[in-house]
Design an enzyme around this catalytic site. Sequence first.
Site, PDB file in Angstrom:
ATOM      1  N   LEU A  29       5.674   0.442   3.172  1.00 36.56           N
ATOM      2  CA  LEU A  29       4.741  -0.112   2.177  1.00 36.56           C
ATOM      3  C   LEU A  29       3.861  -1.208   2.767  1.00 36.56           C
ATOM      4  CD1 LEU A  29       7.245  -0.291  -0.834  1.00 36.56           C
ATOM      5  CD2 LEU A  29       5.414   1.376  -0.502  1.00 36.56           C
ATOM      6  N   SER A  66       2.280  -6.366   6.960  1.00 37.33           N
ATOM      7  CA  SER A  66       0.820  -6.346   7.164  1.00 37.33           C
ATOM      8  C   SER A  66       0.109  -7.023   5.997  1.00 37.33           C
ATOM      9  CB  SER A  66       0.311  -4.899   7.278  1.00 37.33           C
ATOM     10  OG  SER A  66       0.945  -4.246   8.340  1.00 37.33           O
ATOM     11  N   ASP A  96      -2.258  -1.814  10.029  1.00 40.11           N
ATOM     12  CA  ASP A  96      -2.512  -1.740   8.586  1.00 40.11           C
ATOM     13  C   ASP A  96      -3.156  -3.007   8.025  1.00 40.11           C
ATOM     14  OD1 ASP A  96      -1.482   0.802   8.334  1.00 40.11           O
ATOM     15  OD2 ASP A  96       0.525   0.126   7.761  1.00 40.11           O
ATOM     16  N   LYS A 132       0.854  -1.211   0.000  1.00 32.60           N
ATOM     17  CA  LYS A 132       0.000   0.000   0.000  1.00 32.60           C
ATOM     18  C   LYS A 132       0.877   1.244   0.000  1.00 32.60           C
ATOM     19  CE  LYS A 132       0.962   1.519   4.292  1.00 32.60           C
ATOM     20  NZ  LYS A 132       1.863   2.535   4.549  1.00 32.60           N
TER      21      LYS A 132
HETATM   22  P1  ATP Z   1       4.613  -0.290   7.664  1.00 31.67           P
HETATM   23  O1  ATP Z   1       4.410   0.406   6.363  1.00 31.67           O
HETATM   24  O2  ATP Z   1       3.385  -1.027   8.141  1.00 31.67           O
HETATM   25  O3  ATP Z   1       5.285   0.546   8.703  1.00 31.67           O
HETATM   26  P2  ATP Z   1       7.011  -1.446   6.725  1.00 31.67           P
HETATM   27  O4  ATP Z   1       6.810  -1.660   5.240  1.00 31.67           O
HETATM   28  O5  ATP Z   1       7.740  -0.221   7.115  1.00 31.67           O
HETATM   29  O6  ATP Z   1       5.604  -1.501   7.399  1.00 31.67           O
HETATM   30  P3  ATP Z   1       7.652  -4.203   7.023  1.00 31.67           P
HETATM   31  O7  ATP Z   1       8.286  -4.469   5.714  1.00 31.67           O
HETATM   32  O8  ATP Z   1       6.262  -4.657   7.207  1.00 31.67           O
HETATM   33  O9  ATP Z   1       7.754  -2.644   7.355  1.00 31.67           O
HETATM   34  O10 ATP Z   1       8.602  -4.864   8.151  1.00 31.67           O
HETATM   35  C1  ATP Z   1       9.118  -4.209   9.249  1.00 31.67           C
HETATM   36  C2  ATP Z   1       9.851  -5.231  10.140  1.00 31.67           C
HETATM   37  O11 ATP Z   1       9.015  -6.337  10.434  1.00 31.67           O
HETATM   38  C3  ATP Z   1      11.105  -5.787   9.511  1.00 31.67           C
HETATM   39  O12 ATP Z   1      12.160  -5.481  10.365  1.00 31.67           O
HETATM   40  C4  ATP Z   1      10.904  -7.299   9.439  1.00 31.67           C
HETATM   41  O13 ATP Z   1      12.022  -7.992   9.899  1.00 31.67           O
HETATM   42  C5  ATP Z   1       9.699  -7.586  10.304  1.00 31.67           C
HETATM   43  N1  ATP Z   1       8.756  -8.554   9.683  1.00 31.67           N
HETATM   44  C6  ATP Z   1       7.981  -9.413  10.348  1.00 31.67           C
HETATM   45  N2  ATP Z   1       7.219 -10.123   9.485  1.00 31.67           N
HETATM   46  C7  ATP Z   1       7.485  -9.693   8.251  1.00 31.67           C
HETATM   47  C8  ATP Z   1       7.014 -10.047   6.956  1.00 31.67           C
HETATM   48  N3  ATP Z   1       6.080 -10.980   6.771  1.00 31.67           N
HETATM   49  N4  ATP Z   1       7.503  -9.354   5.916  1.00 31.67           N
HETATM   50  C9  ATP Z   1       8.429  -8.389   6.093  1.00 31.67           C
HETATM   51  N5  ATP Z   1       8.927  -8.047   7.292  1.00 31.67           N
HETATM   52  C10 ATP Z   1       8.460  -8.674   8.375  1.00 31.67           C
END
Ligand code: ATP
Length: 303
Positions: free
Chosen positions: A101, A105, A138, A10
């Site tokens: 992104l 979630s 999210d 997203k």
């Molecule tokens: P948001 O936009 O919700 O803040 P994000 O895109 O910044 O999320 P994610 O890629 O979801 O962040 O991951 C953040 C942390 O969560 C990473 O440090 C990762 O190690 C951990 N993590 C746990 N499960 C997952 C998964 N299924 N995919 C990616 N990262 C994950």
Amino acid sequence: MTAELWARAKINLTLGIVGRREDGYHLLSSVMQSVSLADRVVVSRLSGNEPKIDLWTSLPYVPRDSRNTTWKAVEAFAEYTGIPVRVRIAVHKVIPVGAGLAGGSADAAAVLRGLDQVYETHLSLETLANLGLSVGADVPFCLMGGTKLAKGIGEKLTELPPLPFCHIVLCKPPESLKTKDIFAAFDAQFDEIGAEKVLAEQAEKEEKLLLALEKQDLAGIAMHLTNGLLAPASARCAHIANIMTLMRENGALGTMMSGSGPTVFGIFTSRRRAEQTAAKLKSKYRETYVTNPTKPSGASQTR
Ligand code: ATP
């Protein structure tokens, strides 16, 4: 039985922070949009009765244990349904990690939909969203996709007119930002500038974007992209401003950072321009993609 699902990323067309709950969660007002960039998640039901989660991820640095969002989704589903869930989950990562992104979630949302299919539980979307909320703010949006106005901590979702078709370039700088750190920096800045001013500015921008969305005016939408976390994130990552400038110079109608960053997105009408811009960015930033807005989800196959 096996379910294969797309876990779509997203972006936030607007992201306003409008307050804080007593438990520390920030209250948001955000126009969220799902895009075609997606992880592939495979949920396979295993034979036997002992509960078991066999988790594989294509990236070794994404945890394969209870820290993974998909693991938490299985636990929430098992607890709610009382089913001794015994599954193999494979997460083929494409969405950049720690990027703003909502990759984690999106994976959790896909697993909830997958479990509902392989165990034939026929849970309502509302029930799945409630389970998802216990995994992350999210996740309810990721279950639904499309274009939504999210309020509360992200769980109060209202359907909006769809973002008109366009090409969206996503570019993630090499560093990852911790959501918690960026919100803490925002809090400090918020106290300095004054809550009233920040809130009024955010609300005005969001109103204009919603109006443009109503009119299906892509240029108007692109002109009113906003993110309250842009300043604190940019202060920690100089690439953000550089990427935004490069996208604008190359014909983006508008650019903004997604979530708590550091991924920057640019909206283009021309696919060729989007691809040319992505090619330029790619020479410096490996994690660059051209993607499109997607409609509310539902695409999955069970075999
Ligand atoms: P948001 O936009 O919700 O803040 P994000 O895109 O910044 O999320 P994610 O890629 O979801 O962040 O991951 C953040 C942390 O969560 C990473 O440090 C990762 O190690 C951990 N993590 C746990 N499960 C997952 C998964 N299924 N995919 C990616 N990262 C994950």
